[in-house]
Design a protein around this motif. Structure first.
Motif, PDB file in Angstrom:
ATOM      1  N   UNK A 238       0.840  -1.206   0.000  1.00 17.03           N
ATOM      2  CA  UNK A 238       0.000   0.000   0.000  1.00 17.03           C
ATOM      3  C   UNK A 238       0.874   1.255   0.000  1.00 17.03           C
ATOM      4  N   UNK A 239       1.921   1.237   0.822  1.00 16.22           N
ATOM      5  CA  UNK A 239       2.811   2.406   0.902  1.00 16.22           C
ATOM      6  C   UNK A 239       3.508   2.643  -0.436  1.00 16.22           C
ATOM      7  N   UNK A 240       4.065   1.586  -1.026  1.00 19.41           N
ATOM      8  CA  UNK A 240       4.752   1.735  -2.308  1.00 19.41           C
ATOM      9  C   UNK A 240       3.791   2.212  -3.391  1.00 19.41           C
ATOM     10  N   UNK A 241       2.590   1.653  -3.415  1.00 23.61           N
ATOM     11  CA  UNK A 241       1.600   2.059  -4.419  1.00 23.61           C
ATOM     12  C   UNK A 241       1.202   3.516  -4.236  1.00 23.61           C
ATOM     13  N   UNK A 242       1.039   3.924  -2.980  1.00 17.33           N
ATOM     14  CA  UNK A 242       0.692   5.324  -2.702  1.00 17.33           C
ATOM     15  C   UNK A 242       1.798   6.255  -3.189  1.00 17.33           C
ATOM     16  N   UNK A 243       3.053   5.855  -2.975  1.00 17.18           N
ATOM     17  CA  UNK A 243       4.166   6.681  -3.432  1.00 17.18           C
ATOM     18  C   UNK A 243       4.202   6.802  -4.941  1.00 17.18           C
TER      19      UNK A 243
END
Length: 453
Positions: A238-243
């Protein structure tokens, strides 16, 4: 008063260059000195290979994510001020690393060290530019600066081994403090004080880079941890996708880190990918081999550092040859040759066992070190040249950020593969070799046979 006039009133250029190079020295030294002390850290801090990956990548990912921001801050607030701030962060964080009671505190301190390094690297180049207005003198100074970096990388394993074995692993961080203190005094006395230039900084683009790089690296490290924690892996995705999403939105709004035209330049993006692949294989291999030499071949830290010296020392000669041959033969031949030689070394090192005599270990180490350093001048030049004069500084920062990201991913991926066959280097180094060969194929597909793009 112009910047040039301001520079003309500074003290000795030689003294300033010594101070600038000393700051760069500790940054590069830290990239290699830590690897040899990892086994002692694991014992002293009661941590696993996963914890050691965080120790290395906490620093590397921070440098990769913030390097371009560091360049923007140096331009906005002045290179000397940015350099001094970087020294402060680096020195304080080094103390924090040395006194860390457990691995979580050490990783946090390494992140702060990475902030200092991300300020120091671009500020050091900017200071050289303003200390030496003459192009020829600046080229010589930049060459000295680069040689200092190569020397630091070569010294790291040996110095790390001696210090961690004789004084304990905290000593590899304590050594940074007096160097930073002396450098701060010399910078204040000799380096030019150049006023910053007010210009917007693409905050959303930088935030996106930090979030995306941290998420991707954390995912790879946690995927290799045992037991696997699915909930943590989900969070990292989720964090990588948000970035990545934030970066895409920022780019469409004109607030990305790179201009649209530069992002679409095939040679620039290909060159950045080659830089990423180089560091992926080299620093991932350094992490894996440092542990293998001590845990399975029974080397002491000092002996392991000495064993890695051929790989590090050959880089000084190989870099000079690579630059000369690129000018004569073109970048494609040099890059393909260097990556192929490096891949051959990785394959050879993947075949060693506890019964392998050291000379048979040293040969592939020499090939890896030669291939990495031989390729680097051509890869750097072709990437920066593709961006054109107007974006040269930005392209150089992006290329170095890609290299740092490659280092982080190399440690994360190869470190995650170690538990699959802890008594062998075959799996991680075979992956590293495959990455090198893929990068060589990429270079053949987009680079001209002669001259610059």
């Amino acid at each position: 008063m112009t910047r040039t006039l301001e520079v003309a009133r500074t003290g000795s250029g030689g003294l300033a260059l010594a101070a600038i190079s000393a700051g760069y020295f500790v940054v590069i030294l830290d990239a290699t000195i830590v690897n040899i002390a990892l086994d002692r850290m694991a014992v002293g801090l009661h941590t696993t290979v996963t914890g050691l990956e965080w120790v290395v990548d906490g620093y590397t990912v921070t440098v990769a994510a913030l390097l371009m921001l560091g360049g923007g801050l140096a331009d906005r607030f002045g290179a000397r001020r940015s350099f001094q701030a970087g020294l402060g962060f680096f020195a304080v964080a080094s103390v924090g690393c040395a006194v860390a009671p457990e691995v979580g505190v050490l990783v946090a301190a390494r992140v702060v060290q990475g902030i200092g390094a991300a300020l120091l690297i671009p500020a050091s180049l900017a200071l050289i530019r303003f200390t030496y207005p003459d192009a020829a003198a600046r080229a010589r100074a930049t060459g000295i600066w680069g040689a200092i970096g190569s020397t630091a990388a070569s010294c790291g394993p040996v110095l790390g081994g001696v210090l961690s074995e004789s004084l304990g692993w905290p000593a590899i961080f304590v050594i940074n403090v007096p160097v930073c203190a002396v450098t701060a005094v010399l910078i204040h006395r000799a380096a030019p004080s150049v006023p910053g230039v007010a210009q917007p900084i693409p905050v959303s683009g930088h935030v996106a880079a930090v979030v995306a790089m941290a998420g991707v690296t954390a995912f790879v490290i946690l995927a290799g941890a045992r037991p696997v924690r699915p909930e943590l892996l989900t969070v990292t995705v989720v964090v990588a996708s948000a970035g990545l999403l934030l970066g895409s939105v920022a780019a469409r709004a004109g607030k990305g880190l790179l201009p649209k035209g530069l992002r679409r330049e095939r040679v620039f993006t290909g060159g950045a990918m080659i830089g990423l692949a180089q560091n992926f294989g080299f620093y991932g291999e350094l992490f894996a081999v440092s542990l293998y030499l001590q845990r399975h071949l029974g080397y002491s830290p000092a002996l392991a550092g000495a064993a890695l010296l051929p790989e590090m020392a050959v880089g000084i000669l190989a870099s000079a040859l690579g630059g000369r041959h690129a000018a004569r033969r073109g970048p494609r031949a040099v890059i393909v040759t260097g990556l192929t030689v490096g891949a051959a070394g990785l394959i050879g090192l993947a075949c060693i066992s506890v019964r392998t005599p050291y000379p048979m270990v040293a040969i592939p180490l020499l090939l890896i070190g030669f291939g990495m350093a031989y390729t680097m001048p051509a890869a750097t030049n072709v990437t920066v040249s593709a961006a054109g004069p107007a974006n040269a500084g930005l392209a150089a920062a992006a290329f170095n950020a890609a290299r740092q990201l490659g280092s982080a991913l190399g440690v994360a991926v190869l470190g995650a593969l170690i538990p699959l066959a802890p008594d062998s280097l075959a799996i991680p180094l075979a992956i590293a070799a495959a990455v090198y060969l893929a990068a060589a194929a990429l270079a053949r597909s987009f680079l001209p046979s002669q001259g610059r793009p």
